[in-house]
Design an enzyme around this catalytic site. Structure first.
Site, short mmCIF file in Angstrom:
data_model
loop_
_atom_site.label_atom_id
_atom_site.label_comp_id
_atom_site.label_asym_id
_atom_site.label_seq_id
_atom_site.Cartn_x
_atom_site.Cartn_y
_atom_site.Cartn_z
N ALA A 12 7.85 -10.06 13.64
CA ALA A 12 7.16 -11.31 13.83
C ALA A 12 6.19 -11.73 12.78
O ALA A 12 5.64 -12.65 12.68
CB ALA A 12 6.52 -11.15 15.25
N ARG A 17 1.71 -11.37 2.06
CA ARG A 17 1.73 -10.86 0.67
C ARG A 17 3.11 -11.31 -0.19
O ARG A 17 3.26 -11.06 -1.32
CB ARG A 17 1.42 -9.47 0.51
CG ARG A 17 0.15 -8.85 1.16
CD ARG A 17 -0.21 -7.46 1.27
NE ARG A 17 0.45 -7.46 2.73
CZ ARG A 17 0.43 -6.15 3.26
NH1 ARG A 17 0.07 -5.01 2.41
NH2 ARG A 17 1.06 -5.92 4.57
N ASN A 396 41.17 -34.90 -11.03
CA ASN A 396 41.49 -34.65 -9.56
C ASN A 396 40.37 -35.70 -8.84
O ASN A 396 40.76 -35.73 -7.60
CB ASN A 396 41.48 -33.33 -9.37
CG ASN A 396 39.81 -32.75 -9.59
OD1 ASN A 396 39.24 -33.23 -10.61
ND2 ASN A 396 39.49 -31.74 -8.83
C1 UD1 Z 1 2.21 -0.83 9.08
C2 UD1 Z 1 1.53 0.47 10.00
C3 UD1 Z 1 1.02 1.30 8.87
C4 UD1 Z 1 2.34 2.07 8.36
C5 UD1 Z 1 3.23 0.95 7.66
C6 UD1 Z 1 4.43 1.53 7.32
C7 UD1 Z 1 0.31 -0.88 11.68
C8 UD1 Z 1 -0.99 -0.89 12.37
N1 UD1 Z 1 0.21 -0.19 10.59
O1 UD1 Z 1 1.38 -1.39 8.15
O2 UD1 Z 1 0.61 2.54 9.54
O3 UD1 Z 1 2.05 2.95 7.24
O4 UD1 Z 1 3.34 -0.17 8.68
O5 UD1 Z 1 5.13 0.45 6.70
O6 UD1 Z 1 1.36 -0.93 12.31
N2 UD1 Z 1 4.28 -7.12 12.95
C9 UD1 Z 1 4.61 -8.25 13.87
N3 UD1 Z 1 3.66 -8.91 14.54
C10 UD1 Z 1 2.50 -8.88 14.01
C11 UD1 Z 1 1.90 -8.01 13.04
C12 UD1 Z 1 3.06 -7.31 12.35
O7 UD1 Z 1 5.81 -8.04 14.38
O8 UD1 Z 1 1.42 -9.59 14.51
C13 UD1 Z 1 5.42 -6.57 12.30
C14 UD1 Z 1 5.61 -7.11 10.91
O9 UD1 Z 1 6.75 -8.05 10.90
C15 UD1 Z 1 6.15 -5.66 10.23
C16 UD1 Z 1 5.48 -4.62 11.11
O10 UD1 Z 1 5.30 -5.04 12.33
O11 UD1 Z 1 7.62 -5.78 10.37
C17 UD1 Z 1 4.47 -3.98 10.27
O12 UD1 Z 1 3.35 -5.03 10.07
P1 UD1 Z 1 2.90 -4.82 8.61
O13 UD1 Z 1 1.89 -6.00 8.50
O14 UD1 Z 1 3.76 -4.83 7.41
O15 UD1 Z 1 1.97 -3.40 8.80
P2 UD1 Z 1 1.58 -2.75 7.64
O16 UD1 Z 1 0.27 -3.09 7.05
O17 UD1 Z 1 2.47 -2.49 6.50
CA CA Z 2 4.49 -3.46 6.32
#
Ligand code: UD1
Ligand code: CA
Length: 466
Positions: A12, A17, A396
């Site tokens: 979601a 970035r 054609n």
């Molecule tokens: C997250 C982890 C981090 C881990 C990393 C691995 C958390 C708090 N942190 O960080 O510890 O090392 O992934 O890749 O989880 N998402 C939602 N709804 C939201 C926010 C995020 O569905 O409100 C989903 C995103 O679509 C994504 C996943 O959760 O697929 C992780 O979110 P992202 O913002 O990428 O977290 P990271 O900062 O990468």
């Molecule tokens: Ca991530």
């Protein structure tokens, strides 16, 4: 009976970035959306159900998954949960509470890790069950842990907590063991922990990662499961990470084909999508792109810079430099190029040749027929043994509609001929060079449709200095 072993994918997030209008889970890595790679790995575990939490671009993500899931081989039921407020991975899971309530244990996967491997997920589940854990997290050691949550271990080297980059002090930032974003939870323990989450960090987010220490504090084991292959944990947050993920996946795909007997002259510069099949003893030169669901037979030769999208190439085909093939089928022993272009719905029958700078569109080129030089053949049914001279054009399109040209078996077409469609040339007919054919040509007939040559005598030519 309560269904077990289900998988929830968090997709979601805004993916800020990426700086993209396209939702992050839909960005492609080696021909499939990131989310498709995750769904495909999940499917291998044969889960009772797969949940997907959607939010940013929810409708688009849902639509693509529903449209494509069968082509991705997803047979498990897929359920969607909408996260209305994008306030972190913890609140994403809260949006799927009904899913947690239906399944005893749930595996949770971030929606941005296309390099995960099903075998690792299987081992995670097995370890979770063996240890009777409340929570399990897949952790890896990475060369550059920046941006990831760090795994903090206690004095006994057991899991203590996960600390996000934004909240880490200098010492914690030194830790190179990171959270992959892949977990298994006991659903009841997770639901309790979710209720205790408090907003954290600069963005006041609810971190899913905090539930592991909460579960541990509640007395259930929270365990770390590790794997050596850290590439599996690469999370795609930016275009640079998207390229990095694609590069790693490409290397895996190329290795797979080489293991199956395909020669890649320069694997670093060969781009094969995840859905492509290639037969043994096919040789592929540098700079080729084989995309979508393309299938290539055995013993084929692809010279440099061949581009093939969603097409079928049978055995013993030679594709010379710069051949470009879209949504078409090429039978055994055909030869194409250099610089041949097959546009969608073209079919080349056995042994046909399409050469230098010729374009074929929605046409059948019959067995052994040749279109070797500088031609455009569109909306055409061509029989076997036809020879098409250089510079032949099927006209054609009348400005409104497309019309068909029929060229039957063994017709000989001289150079620089126009066929004004709709028109039929029957078998064994010959067409004189430079003709513009507007009417049916009978079998074995000779059609010449060009103005006679006139030679004017040289007279009255004024010399410059008379
Ligand atoms: C997250 C982890 C981090 C881990 C990393 C691995 C958390 C708090 N942190 O960080 O510890 O090392 O992934 O890749 O989880 N998402 C939602 N709804 C939201 C926010 C995020 O569905 O409100 C989903 C995103 O679509 C994504 C996943 O959760 O697929 C992780 O979110 P992202 O913002 O990428 O977290 P990271 O900062 O990468
Ligand atoms: Ca991530």
């Amino acid at each position: 009976m309560v269904a077990k072993n289900s998988i929830l994918i968090l997709a979601a997030g805004k993916g800020t970035r990426m700086k993209s209008n396209l939702p992050k889970p839909l960005h492609a890595v080696c021909g499939f959306p990131i989310l498709a790679h995750i769904l495909k790995a999940a499917q291998v575990l044969n889960p009772a159900a797969i949940g997907v939490v959607i939010g940013h671009g929810a409708e688009q993500v849902k639509q693509i998954v529903l449209e494509q899931k069968s082509t991705w081989g997803i047979t498990a039921p897929v359920e969607f949960f909408v996260q209305t407020e994008l306030s972190g991975s913890g609140s994403a899971v809260k949006a799927a509470l009904p899913f947690l309530q239906k399944h005893d244990n749930v595996m949770i996967l971030n929606g941005d890790t296309p390099l995960l491997k099903a075998e690792t997920l299987e081992r995670m589940y097995a370890d979770f069950e063996a240890k009777k854990a409340g929570a399990l997290v897949l952790a890896v050691k990475v060369p550059n842990p920046f941006g990831y949550g760090r795994i903090v271990r206690d004095a006994q080297n057991q899991f203590e907590k996960i600390v996000e980059e934004a909240d880490a002090d200098a010492k914690t930032k030194q830790i190179d063991e990171i959270n992959s974003g892949m977990y298994v939870f006991n659903s009841a323990a997770l639901v309790r922990a979710l209720g205790q989450l408090k907003p954290q960090g600069p963005k006041h987010e609810y971190y899913l990662t905090d539930t592991l220490s909460l579960i541990k504090q509640a007395g259930q084991p929270a365990v770390v499961f590790t794997t050596q292959d850290y590439t599996q944990a690469l999370g795609v947050n930016s275009r640079a990470q998207l390229a990095e993920a694609a590069q790693i996946m490409r290397a895996r795909i190329n290795q797979y084909h080489m293991d199956n007997g395909v020669t890649l002259i320069n694997p670093q510069d060969t781009y094969i999508d995840a859905g492509v099949q290639i037969g043994a003893d096919t040789v592929i030169a540098s700079g080729c792109y084989l995309l979508g669901n393309t299938q290539i037979g055995s013993n084929c030769t692809l010279e440099s810079s061949v581009y093939i999208n969603n097409s079928i190439i049978h055995n013993d085909v030679t594709l010379k430099l710069g051949t470009y093939i879209e949504e078409s089928e090429v039978a055994e022993t055909c030869q194409l190029g250099p610089y041949a272009h097959l546009r969608p719905k073209s079919v080349l029958k056995k042994g046909a040749k399409v050469g230098n700078f010729s374009e074929i569109k929605k046409a059948v080129i019959g067995e052994g027929s040749k279109v070797n030089h500088l031609s455009y053949i569109g909306d055409t049914q061509m029989g076997a043994g036809v020879n098409v001279g250089a510079g032949t054009i099927t006209c054609n399109y009348d400005g409104k509609n497309k019309h068909t040209t029929v060229i039957e078996d063994h017709v000989f077409v001289g150079s620089n001929v126009n066929f004004v469609a709709p028109v039929t040339v029957h078998e064994y007919a010959k067409i004189g060079a430079g003709s513009t054919i507007t009417k049916e040509v009978a079998a074995q007939g000779l059609a010449i449709a060009r103005s006679r040559q006139v030679v004017l005598e040289k007279k009255g030519v004024k010399k410059e200095h008379d």
